[in-house]
Write a protein that holds these residues in place. Sequence first.
Motif, mmCIF file in Angstrom:
data_model
loop_
_atom_site.group_PDB
_atom_site.id
_atom_site.type_symbol
_atom_site.label_atom_id
_atom_site.label_comp_id
_atom_site.label_asym_id
_atom_site.label_seq_id
_atom_site.Cartn_x
_atom_site.Cartn_y
_atom_site.Cartn_z
ATOM 1 N N CYS A 1 32.360 8.959 71.245
ATOM 2 C CA CYS A 1 31.666 8.181 70.011
ATOM 3 C C CYS A 1 30.610 8.637 69.602
ATOM 4 N N CYS B 1 35.102 5.621 62.841
ATOM 5 C CA CYS B 1 35.754 6.929 62.747
ATOM 6 C C CYS B 1 37.015 6.967 63.208
ATOM 7 N N CYS C 1 37.555 7.346 68.948
ATOM 8 C CA CYS C 1 37.960 6.868 70.336
ATOM 9 C C CYS C 1 39.266 6.417 70.565
#
Lengths: 272, 291
Positions: B234, B258, B261
Amino acid sequence: MADVKTYLREWAMPHVLCPGCAHGIVMRGFLAAIDQLQLDQDKVAVVAGIGCSSRIVGYIDFCTLHGTHGRAPAFASGLKLARPDLHVMVITGDGDGLAIGGNHLIHAARRNIDITVMLLNNSIYGMTGGQAAPTTPEGAVASTTPAGNTEPNFDACKLMIGAGASFVARVLAANPIEMSKVIADGVRHPGFSFIEIISDCPEYYGRYNKVGGGADMLTWMARRDAGVAVPLSEKKFVEHVPSSAVPLGMTTGVLERDIRPVFTGVRRQEPL
Amino acid sequence: MSEGTRGLLLSGVGGQGVILASMIVADALLGAGFDVKQSEVHGMAQRGGSVFSHIRWGEDVDSPLVPKGSAEVLAAFEWAEAIRWVEYVREGGAVVADVRTIVPPGACNDRRSWTARYPGIDVDLFNDRELKTRLIDAAATATELGNVRAANSVLLGSVAAFLDIDMAHWESAIERLVPRGTVEINLAAFRAGREFPQARVPRPPLAPEGFSGPHEIDINHVWCKGCDICSRVCPEYCLAVDVDGKLNIIDPEACTGCRLCELLCPDFAIEIHPPRSPVAVSDANTAGGGT
Ligand SMILES: Cc1ncc(C[n+]2csc(CCOP(=O)(O)OP(=O)(O)O)c2C)c(N)n1
Ligand code: SF4
Ligand code: SF4
Ligand code: SF4
Ligand SMILES: [Mg+2]
């Protein structure tokens, strides 16, 4: 795009793979590829051999077959000849596909039968306790090579190009977006597609070679890449690179793409 | 069965060091001058199956197998293993059990309640048969001493408290058999286990958390194996795995969506959902425009 869990046998989860095992990342990437292709779930048949990688077929909700060690390409060839309407795919490991099953793999490639083989290469026999595989790099430690492997290793992609595979690619589990895209390309390709997916085994390879756990191994994997892939998250990936691991350069991306007659059991001049 | 032969059982799951511990027990007993026989099963250990070892000692031992209801001590390296083997302990015998729970995949797949079918701690199980019990959080003790991997020595120390064998034999067995460089920590762990206060209240097993519903960062704690990949990749440092291996959201505000993860979680255990009231596209396009 649908949630990848649509294609998952949720009742069978969580899966048996060790914490941080990249085979799980590959499983997700594969499901994302199927989702991109929007294939009918009941028309997708996935055949596997034996190994941690091959266990994936227990968790994905398609027509699946967990076969015998190394024989997945043979089962898959028979299935494709009998049911050409199915999208037949193979999930195999480096031990499964290149050691005990090397013979089946090269002949499926030679015939250019229309199946897609995903070989999850973690450079080791994970399931049986970290023995050296034909992919274990020279110098690497495995349970059977405690002082370092003295043999050279296969380059699976070169082997497949030599054997006649018409689509050959290498991708990294550490780069899941590219992985899904290339898998989808391989499935679309008419003829034999081979995709080597660099996966990892933190439990054995990582531990024996002091690379570290799952996150460390992904970093290390991204560093091994000499081709098109880029590390996903510069910031964190770079900061945790373990020093003891010797990166092994390799090229990723689509390495071979050729259109030639597809084997269907009868002689044909034109590709399907 | 020859008179005076006594038995001990060790059980756990793969990777906990059960076999090494049983070698140490056998070695200590041999050192004390007994005839010792040991037998183990470590079948599917690598895939989370159970591993157990029988040890019998006395003047002259014929078989290594401990008959049901005859073991002097049961050392269970995992909670469910204590329950599985408790019948083997003789009336008035001892059970040393780690209260850690290692939930096998097959036991936690109820997707409606997101809970594990896993036994809770029921001390009556031991009290009914008047067993002496030591329920230990060996991992916590070993962590306090500096290395969680010495947890098995903590348990061994507790086993030693129930057996009348000179300490010198235990210590020399440990020195001989544990990996080089870990002798000190294992000896310290062994002593801590031996002196473990009986009254120490065990931590109850961690119940897997309920499915927490749609969050922006949505963690499925039943599937998460605490591998630390998501938290390490992350870019915004939103996530962290704590000492119990549980993944926590430490900075929910910083998440940019984003999905790194999610894409790199090997266990399908983390999902990122867009904010529930996204900014309307037209607003976003017009805001701050003018190039
Ligand atoms: C005929 C046969 N021989 C040997 C085995 C033992 N065996 C099981 S898995 C495996 C190796 C698997 O290695 P790989 O394909 O690399 O899978 P991984 O676990 O690394 O994903 C072996 C040798 C077997 N199951 N069947
Ligand atoms: S042994 Fe290795 S390959 Fe197998 S599940 Fe564990 S980490 Fe993955
Ligand atoms: S989506 Fe990105 S920013 Fe948000 S928690 Fe996941 S990795 Fe961190
Ligand atoms: S990557 Fe997945 S399994 Fe690993 S800690 Fe994060 S949510 Fe859990
Ligand atoms: Mg392998």
